[in-house]
Design a protein around this motif. Structure first.
Motif, mmCIF file in Angstrom:
data_model
loop_
_atom_site.group_PDB
_atom_site.id
_atom_site.type_symbol
_atom_site.label_atom_id
_atom_site.label_comp_id
_atom_site.label_asym_id
_atom_site.label_seq_id
_atom_site.Cartn_x
_atom_site.Cartn_y
_atom_site.Cartn_z
ATOM 1 N N ILE A 283 12.577 -52.742 37.074
ATOM 2 C CA ILE A 283 11.998 -53.673 36.094
ATOM 3 C C ILE A 283 11.568 -54.962 36.785
ATOM 4 O O ILE A 283 10.483 -55.496 36.523
ATOM 5 C CB ILE A 283 13.019 -53.964 34.975
ATOM 6 N N GLY A 284 12.414 -55.474 37.684
ATOM 7 C CA GLY A 284 12.059 -56.687 38.406
ATOM 8 C C GLY A 284 10.808 -56.516 39.249
ATOM 9 O O GLY A 284 9.949 -57.411 39.305
ATOM 10 N N CYS A 285 10.683 -55.365 39.904
ATOM 11 C CA CYS A 285 9.464 -55.090 40.689
ATOM 12 C C CYS A 285 8.229 -55.093 39.792
ATOM 13 O O CYS A 285 7.175 -55.624 40.157
ATOM 14 C CB CYS A 285 9.599 -53.741 41.390
ATOM 15 N N GLY A 286 8.353 -54.496 38.607
ATOM 16 C CA GLY A 286 7.219 -54.438 37.691
ATOM 17 C C GLY A 286 6.808 -55.806 37.190
ATOM 18 O O GLY A 286 5.604 -56.131 37.111
ATOM 19 N N VAL A 287 7.800 -56.633 36.840
ATOM 20 C CA VAL A 287 7.488 -57.980 36.346
ATOM 21 C C VAL A 287 6.794 -58.801 37.434
ATOM 22 O O VAL A 287 5.765 -59.462 37.182
ATOM 23 C CB VAL A 287 8.779 -58.685 35.879
ATOM 24 N N LEU A 288 7.319 -58.767 38.641
ATOM 25 C CA LEU A 288 6.721 -59.536 39.730
ATOM 26 C C LEU A 288 5.325 -59.031 40.077
ATOM 27 O O LEU A 288 4.425 -59.823 40.385
ATOM 28 C CB LEU A 288 7.619 -59.486 40.966
ATOM 29 N N THR A 289 5.129 -57.722 40.026
ATOM 30 C CA THR A 289 3.800 -57.170 40.320
ATOM 31 C C THR A 289 2.756 -57.702 39.348
ATOM 32 O O THR A 289 1.659 -58.118 39.752
ATOM 33 C CB THR A 289 3.842 -55.631 40.262
ATOM 34 N N ILE A 290 3.082 -57.701 38.066
ATOM 35 C CA ILE A 290 2.140 -58.219 37.064
ATOM 36 C C ILE A 290 1.905 -59.709 37.276
ATOM 37 O O ILE A 290 0.755 -60.192 37.196
ATOM 38 C CB ILE A 290 2.672 -57.949 35.645
ATOM 39 N N LEU A 291 2.942 -60.464 37.557
ATOM 40 C CA LEU A 291 2.781 -61.902 37.781
ATOM 41 C C LEU A 291 1.879 -62.173 38.975
ATOM 42 O O LEU A 291 0.990 -63.043 38.922
ATOM 43 C CB LEU A 291 4.148 -62.561 37.991
ATOM 44 N N GLY A 301 -0.150 -57.192 44.264
ATOM 45 C CA GLY A 301 1.158 -57.832 44.313
ATOM 46 C C GLY A 301 2.307 -56.895 44.591
ATOM 47 O O GLY A 301 3.469 -57.313 44.582
ATOM 48 N N VAL A 302 2.025 -55.613 44.824
ATOM 49 C CA VAL A 302 3.088 -54.625 44.947
ATOM 50 C C VAL A 302 3.979 -54.896 46.154
ATOM 51 O O VAL A 302 5.210 -54.914 46.049
ATOM 52 C CB VAL A 302 2.490 -53.202 45.022
ATOM 53 N N SER A 303 3.378 -55.110 47.308
ATOM 54 C CA SER A 303 4.179 -55.268 48.525
ATOM 55 C C SER A 303 5.081 -56.485 48.447
ATOM 56 O O SER A 303 6.273 -56.413 48.798
ATOM 57 C CB SER A 303 3.256 -55.360 49.750
ATOM 58 N N TYR A 304 4.555 -57.611 47.970
ATOM 59 C CA TYR A 304 5.361 -58.818 47.900
ATOM 60 C C TYR A 304 6.434 -58.712 46.814
ATOM 61 O O TYR A 304 7.537 -59.241 46.969
ATOM 62 C CB TYR A 304 4.471 -60.028 47.661
ATOM 63 N N ALA A 305 6.121 -58.024 45.733
ATOM 64 C CA ALA A 305 7.115 -57.830 44.680
ATOM 65 C C ALA A 305 8.306 -57.038 45.204
ATOM 66 O O ALA A 305 9.471 -57.398 44.973
ATOM 67 C CB ALA A 305 6.479 -57.115 43.490
#
Length: 339
Positions: A283-291, A301-305
C-alpha cells in the motif's frame, strides 16, 4: 539396560530445510523474466539481448572479483548476480551505452550489495539503486526512447543524433501532463510502446508473475496491495477530466509499475516477512507511486517509491507481527496503585 550418553550438536536456526535453495529461486526469477526479454528483442531488436548479456556478465564479474579480492566464499553460483544484471538492463533504455550499464553493475553489486555483507544483507534493491544512480546521466536514461519496431543491431552504439528521427514520447509523459496517451489500451498491454526494456509489455510481465506464483517464489500480497492501491487512487483522482476507468488502466499498464510490483517490490531481502507488513508495504509503495507521478518533476515514480519503502521494512515487519497466542494485555494503572 545401560544407555551410553550421546553428544548432540545443535546449530542455530533455521532447522527446517527445503529443496528451494537460493540458486533454485533465482533461476526461477530468471525464467520468469524471459517473456519480457523476448518481447524487448521483438520490439527493439537484438541490442536488447546484448545489453542484457553485458549487464549480466558485468554483475557476475564484479561479484566474483569482489569476493576473490576480499578472500570470501564465492557466491556467483547462487544466481543472484544474474538476476540483478537482468533487472538493471530491464530498467534502462535499449540505447544505453555498454560502458554506462557496466558502471551501474559495479554500483549495484559492490556498493549496494557486497559492502553491506552480500546477498540477504543489502537494505535496498540493488537494481533500483543502480537505476537511480544512472540518472547522473539523465540524457542517456530518459532522452532516447526509440519507437517500437525500430530494430537496433546487436553491437551498435547508437548516438543521439542517429536516433533523432526514431525517438518518441512514452505513455508516462502524456499521463504526467494530465492526458491519456495516444496508444490504445491493447498497445499498452501487449507492448507496442516506447520505454525501458522490461516495462513495455504488461502481458509478458504478468506471464512471468504467474510463473513465480505457481512456483511459490512470491505471494500475491505485495503485488495486489501495490497495484490495488494505485488502481483505487487513480479511479478516485483522475487528472485532466479523463475517464476514470481509462485513466486507471493506463496508470496500471504504463511505465515500470508491473515490473516493480512483481519483480522489485517482492525481493526477499528488501521487503517485509510478516503478512500484515507485506500488505502495508505494498500500500505504501502504491501511495508513493501516485504521489510521485502526480506531483513529481519526473514522470515515473515506481523506482523511488520502492527504494523509500525498502528503508522502512523494519517498521512494517513490526507493524505486521501478530499478537502472541494467549498473551494478556497489561492493564494500565489509573491514579496510582490500588490499595
Amino acid at each position: 539396560m545401560k544407555y551410553e550418553p550421546v553428544n548432540l550438536t545443535i546449530s542455530s536456526s533455521p532447522h527446517a530445510h527445503s529443496k528451494n535453495s537460493t540458486a533454485v529461486i533465482m533461476r526461477d526469477v530468471c525464467i520468469a523474466l524471459l517473456p519480457a526479454l523476448i518481447a524487448a528483442i521483438y520490439f527493439f531488436g537484438w541490442r536488447a539481448l546484448t545489453l542484457t548479456l553485458v549487464s549480466v556478465l558485468g554483475c557476475v564479474f564484479f561479484e566474483w572479483g569482489y569476493r576473490r579480492v576480499m578472500k570470501k566464499d564465492n557466491t556467483v553460483s547462487d544466481w543472484s548476480a544474474v538476476v540483478t544484471g537482468m533487472l538493471i538492463a530491464f530498467v534502462c533504455p535499449v540505447t544505453l551505452p555498454f560502458w554506462t550499464i557496466l558502471i551501474a553493475d559495479f554500483f549495484a553489486i559492490v556498493l549496494v550489495k557486497q559492502l553491506f555483507g552480500g546477498i540477504g544483507l543489502n537494505i535496498v534493491n540493488p537494481a533500483l539503486a543502480a537505476r537511480a544512480f544512472l540518472f547522473s546521466w539523465p540524457s542517456l536514461m530518459s532522452g532516447s526512447w526509440v519507437k517500437v519496431g525500430t530494430s537496433i543491431d546487436a553491437f551498435s552504439n547508437p548516438t543521439r543524433a542517429a536516433l533523432d528521427g526514431l525517438t518518441s514520447a512514452t505513455p508516462m509523459e502524456a499521463l504526467h501532463a494530465g492526458a491519456l496517451p495516444s496508444e490504445s489500451l491493447l498497445d499498452l498491454f501487449f507492448g507496442k510502446i516506447g520505454g525501458s526494456l522490461g516495462e513495455i509489455s504488461a502481458l509478458a510481465l504478468l506471464l512471468g508473475g504467474i510463473y513465480l506464483v505457481a512456483r511459490r517464489v512470491i505471494t500475491l500480497r505485495i503485488p495486489l496491495a501495490y497495484l490495488g492501491t494505485v488502481a483505487v487512487l487513480a479511479v478516485l483522482f483522475p487528472l485532466g477530466g479523463c475517464n476514470r476507468l481509462d485513466w486507471m488502466l493506463c496508470q496500471l499498464l504504463s511505465g515500470g509499475l508491473m515490473l516493480g510490483a512483481i519483480f522489485m517490490a517482492t525481493d526477499y531481502t528488501t521487503s517485509p516477512v510478516t503478512h500484515g507488513g507485506q500488505i502495508a508495504f505494498g500500500i505504501g509503495c502504491g501511495v508513493l507511486t501516485i504521489l510521485f507521478r502526480y506531483f513529481g518533476s519526473y514522470v515515473e515514480g515506481v523506482s523511488y517509491a520502492i527504494l523509500i519503502m525498502n528503508c522502512c521494512v523494519g517498521f512494517f515487519d513490526k507493524l505486521g507481527v501478530p499478537k502472541r497466542f494467549g498473551a494478556v494485555k497489561e492493564k494500565k494503572k489509573k491514579g496510582g496503585d490500588a490499595a
